[in-house]
Scaffold this motif. Structure first.
Motif, short mmCIF file in Angstrom:
data_model
loop_
_atom_site.label_atom_id
_atom_site.label_comp_id
_atom_site.label_asym_id
_atom_site.label_seq_id
_atom_site.Cartn_x
_atom_site.Cartn_y
_atom_site.Cartn_z
N ALA A 1 0.83 -1.20 0.00
CA ALA A 1 0.00 0.00 0.00
C ALA A 1 0.86 1.25 0.00
CB ALA A 1 -0.92 0.00 1.22
N THR A 2 2.01 1.16 0.66
CA THR A 2 2.93 2.29 0.69
C THR A 2 3.41 2.64 -0.72
OG1 THR A 2 3.70 1.77 2.92
CG2 THR A 2 5.17 3.07 1.52
N ARG A 3 3.72 1.62 -1.50
CA ARG A 3 4.17 1.86 -2.88
C ARG A 3 3.06 2.50 -3.70
NH1 ARG A 3 7.07 -2.99 -1.90
NH2 ARG A 3 5.30 -4.29 -2.56
N VAL A 4 1.83 2.04 -3.52
CA VAL A 4 0.70 2.60 -4.27
C VAL A 4 0.48 4.05 -3.88
CG1 VAL A 4 -1.78 2.45 -4.66
CG2 VAL A 4 -0.40 0.36 -4.57
N ARG A 5 0.49 4.32 -2.57
CA ARG A 5 0.26 5.69 -2.12
C ARG A 5 1.36 6.62 -2.60
NH1 ARG A 5 -0.73 3.17 2.83
NH2 ARG A 5 1.22 4.03 3.65
N ALA A 6 2.61 6.12 -2.58
CA ALA A 6 3.72 6.95 -3.03
C ALA A 6 3.58 7.31 -4.50
CB ALA A 6 5.04 6.23 -2.79
N ALA A 7 3.16 6.35 -5.31
CA ALA A 7 2.96 6.62 -6.74
C ALA A 7 1.83 7.63 -6.95
CB ALA A 7 2.66 5.32 -7.48
N GLN A 8 0.76 7.49 -6.19
CA GLN A 8 -0.36 8.43 -6.31
C GLN A 8 0.05 9.83 -5.86
OE1 GLN A 8 -3.24 6.37 -3.89
NE2 GLN A 8 -4.06 5.21 -5.63
N ALA A 9 0.84 9.89 -4.80
CA ALA A 9 1.28 11.19 -4.29
C ALA A 9 2.19 11.89 -5.30
CB ALA A 9 2.00 11.03 -2.96
N ARG A 10 3.06 11.14 -5.96
CA ARG A 10 3.94 11.74 -6.97
C ARG A 10 3.15 12.34 -8.12
NH1 ARG A 10 7.31 7.31 -5.70
NH2 ARG A 10 6.45 6.09 -7.43
N GLU A 11 1.99 11.74 -8.42
CA GLU A 11 1.15 12.28 -9.49
C GLU A 11 0.62 13.67 -9.14
OE1 GLU A 11 0.47 11.04 -12.54
OE2 GLU A 11 1.96 9.50 -12.10
N ARG A 12 0.59 14.00 -7.84
CA ARG A 12 0.04 15.29 -7.41
C ARG A 12 1.11 16.36 -7.25
NH1 ARG A 12 -2.48 11.82 -3.69
NH2 ARG A 12 -1.34 12.79 -1.96
N CYS B 1 3.42 19.48 -7.67
CA CYS B 1 3.03 20.76 -8.25
C CYS B 1 3.85 21.88 -7.64
CB CYS B 1 1.54 21.04 -8.01
SG CYS B 1 1.09 21.18 -6.26
N VAL B 2 3.76 23.04 -8.22
CA VAL B 2 4.36 24.27 -7.70
C VAL B 2 3.27 25.31 -7.63
CG1 VAL B 2 6.06 26.09 -8.06
CG2 VAL B 2 6.62 23.73 -8.67
N TRP C 1 4.58 33.86 -1.82
CA TRP C 1 5.13 32.57 -1.42
C TRP C 1 5.18 31.65 -2.63
CZ3 TRP C 1 7.31 31.51 3.14
CH2 TRP C 1 6.99 32.31 4.24
N VAL C 2 6.31 30.99 -2.84
CA VAL C 2 6.43 29.95 -3.85
C VAL C 2 6.62 28.63 -3.11
CG1 VAL C 2 7.74 29.04 -5.80
CG2 VAL C 2 7.46 31.51 -5.54
N SER C 3 5.69 27.70 -3.28
CA SER C 3 5.79 26.42 -2.59
C SER C 3 5.71 25.29 -3.60
CB SER C 3 4.66 26.27 -1.55
OG SER C 3 3.40 26.41 -2.16
N ALA C 4 6.41 24.21 -3.32
CA ALA C 4 6.44 23.07 -4.23
C ALA C 4 6.10 21.80 -3.46
CB ALA C 4 7.83 22.94 -4.87
N PHE C 5 5.22 20.98 -4.03
CA PHE C 5 4.89 19.67 -3.48
C PHE C 5 5.67 18.66 -4.29
CE2 PHE C 5 1.93 15.94 -3.24
CZ PHE C 5 2.12 15.69 -1.88
N LEU C 6 6.72 18.10 -3.71
CA LEU C 6 7.66 17.24 -4.42
C LEU C 6 7.85 15.93 -3.67
CD1 LEU C 6 10.45 19.94 -4.96
CD2 LEU C 6 8.66 19.32 -6.60
N SER C 7 8.44 14.96 -4.35
CA SER C 7 8.85 13.75 -3.65
C SER C 7 9.95 14.14 -2.65
CB SER C 7 9.38 12.71 -4.63
OG SER C 7 10.62 13.13 -5.18
N ALA C 8 10.03 13.40 -1.57
CA ALA C 8 11.02 13.72 -0.53
C ALA C 8 12.45 13.76 -1.09
CB ALA C 8 10.92 12.73 0.63
N PRO C 9 12.86 12.80 -1.94
CA PRO C 9 14.23 12.90 -2.50
C PRO C 9 14.44 14.16 -3.32
CG PRO C 9 13.36 10.67 -2.77
CD PRO C 9 12.22 11.52 -2.31
N ASP C 10 13.45 14.53 -4.13
CA ASP C 10 13.59 15.74 -4.94
C ASP C 10 13.67 16.98 -4.05
OD1 ASP C 10 13.58 14.30 -7.26
OD2 ASP C 10 11.48 14.69 -7.75
N ALA C 11 12.88 17.00 -3.00
CA ALA C 11 12.91 18.14 -2.08
C ALA C 11 14.27 18.25 -1.40
CB ALA C 11 11.80 18.01 -1.02
#
Length: 445
Positions: free
Chosen positions: A168-179, A181-182, A193-203
């Motif tokens: 389930a973690t893998r599924v949720r992570a894939a779904q979260a990456r689809e979201r 955005c900046v 304010w400039v905010s970015a929703f990124l994967s933890a490694p990218d952040a």
């Protein structure tokens, strides 16, 4: 006071004479009052659960009733009711809250993280499996939370949740990456304010680069490290805007034959320092005069002739079909935003639309005339352009007033009038529009 009622705990805390207490005792009182807050929240939740047991549910009218009673938003009331239900399902958290082992913030952290445990995988095939896993994680959190900050507790609970159901973690992570955005959110005083929703490694890549690049500074540099990070962040995008080349080597795409840029409209008197009227930053709105002067110092200047009565741009046009950079830039500067009623999308981010549909000279559908002119063009965002194209809304230009009239399927017409490209912050007297010669009219004017 573990297990004490709200009344008993409050009485004991109120009995202490603050002036006679030493510093350690005063700190103990702070902790004690915080426990009383937890006891009160738990008691309030118990009352809400009783209301739910009487037929009022989260999806019923209880949140709305609570919102009205407390003068809260419905969203805040829904969160309160949801927490009450969760405390009933997880008594270990309710007990920890009453005992002072956890405060409300920590309880909410746990509830937020365990919400990721849902039915649908081999590890959690049904609701009973989810409830058992949730109780295990909550019990572990309650046992270990006393010495943890909310951030530390969140990491602990998240680790437990990830371990419960790897699939389930893998599924949720894939779904979260689809979201991912900046976002840009405007703030007062010419800031944003400039905010970015990124994967933890990218952040972490972003943070690591910004930290490394600003780790040391010139001794004469008076900027704080936060300021240096912000300036470096902006410089990366300013270089792209100035050169028109992306880091991959590809050219930055143009729109309406114009390379993406920021547009600031400011009065000449303000640039000269004769007044401090606000300027207009396209897509944002008013900005302080000093900010506009700083932008102008390194910018490319373009003169705009505005109507002295209402501040709108004086019209001009061209005969070609596809708007060139001059005409396109003129229409974008004149309309400021999409012309659809209430739309604030910046004109430069949308499309240039022919109000009267374009007919090519060979179409055989009647006289072509002068169609590609500023009078027959307006800026419109993609969404509202589609509404016009699909025939859901009809558009015409209200020539006497210079506005654009949009008529809905119900037959209601809304007119948007030309916006001042630069408005002075004072009440202006409106008079008849002055007549200016069109730039494509033959002399004498």
């Amino acid at each position: 006071m573990e297990g004490a009622s709200a009344g008993a705990l409050a009485a004991r805390l109120e009995s202490v004479a603050l002036a006679d207490a030493d510093d350690v005792d005063l700190l103990g009182l702070v902790v004690g009052w915080q426990q009383l807050v937890g006891v009160a929240v738990a008691a309030q939740a118990e009352v809400l659960r009783e209301l739910m047991a009487r037929g009022h549910g989260l999806l019923g009218d209880l949140p709305q009733e609570v919102a009205v009673a407390l003068a809260w938003t419905r969203t805040a009331a829904q969160a309160l009711v949801a927490r009450a239900g969760s405390l009933g399902d997880l008594p270990v958290l309710d007990e920890a809250l009453r005992a002072g082992a956890m405060d409300v913030r920590k309880v909410d952290v746990v509830l937020d993280e365990v919400a990721a445990l849902v039915v649908g995988t081999d590890e959690l095939p049904d609701r009973d499996a989810v409830e058992r896993a949730t109780r295990r994680v909550a019990a572990s959190a309650a046992e270990r939370s006393a010495d943890l900050t909310p951030t530390q507790l969140r990491r602990l609970v998240r680790r437990e949740v990830l371990a419960v159901d790897p699939e389930a973690t893998r599924v949720r992570a894939a779904q979260a990456r689809e979201r991912r955005c900046v976002r840009v959110d405007w703030a007062p005083d010419g800031m944003a304010w400039v905010s970015a929703f990124l994967s933890a490694p990218d952040a972490m890549v972003v943070q690591t680069v910004l930290d490394a690049a600003t780790d040391t500074a010139d001794l004469l540099d008076e900027r704080t490290r936060d300021q240096r990070r912000a300036d470096l962040f902006v410089s990366l995008f300013r270089d792209i805007a100035d050169t028109g080349v992306l880091p991959c080597g590809r050219e930055l795409p143009t729109k309406q034959r114009i390379r993406p840029h920021i547009q600031v409209t400011v009065a000449a008197t303000t640039l000269l320092g004769l007044d401090d009227h606000p300027a207009e930053l396209a897509g944002h709105g008013p900005i302080p005069a000093e900010t506009a002067r700083l932008i102008a110092a390194d910018g490319t200047w373009r003169r705009l002739l505005t109507d002295p009565v209402d501040g709108t741009l004086v019209e001009r046009g061209t005969r070609t079909y596809r708007p060139g950079a001059v005409l396109g830039g003129h229409v974008i500067a004149r309309d400021v935003t999409c012309t659809f009623p209430g739309c604030v999308r910046p004109a430069g981010t949308g499309e240039l639309d022919h109000i009267e549909p374009y007919r090519s000279p060979t179409s055989g559908t009647g006289p072509v005339g002068r169609q590609t002119t500023a009078a027959n063009l307006h800026a419109v965002c993609i969404r509202h352009h589609d509404l016009k194209t699909q025939g859901l809304w009809k558009v015409r230009r209200d020539l006497p007033g210079g506005g654009v009239a949009w008529t809905s399927q119900l037959g209601i017409t809304y007119v948007t009038h030309p916006q001042p490209v630069l408005a002075t912050p004072q009440t202006r007297t409106h008079g008849p529009r002055l007549a200016y010669p069109r730039d494509d009219e033959p002399p004498p004017f």
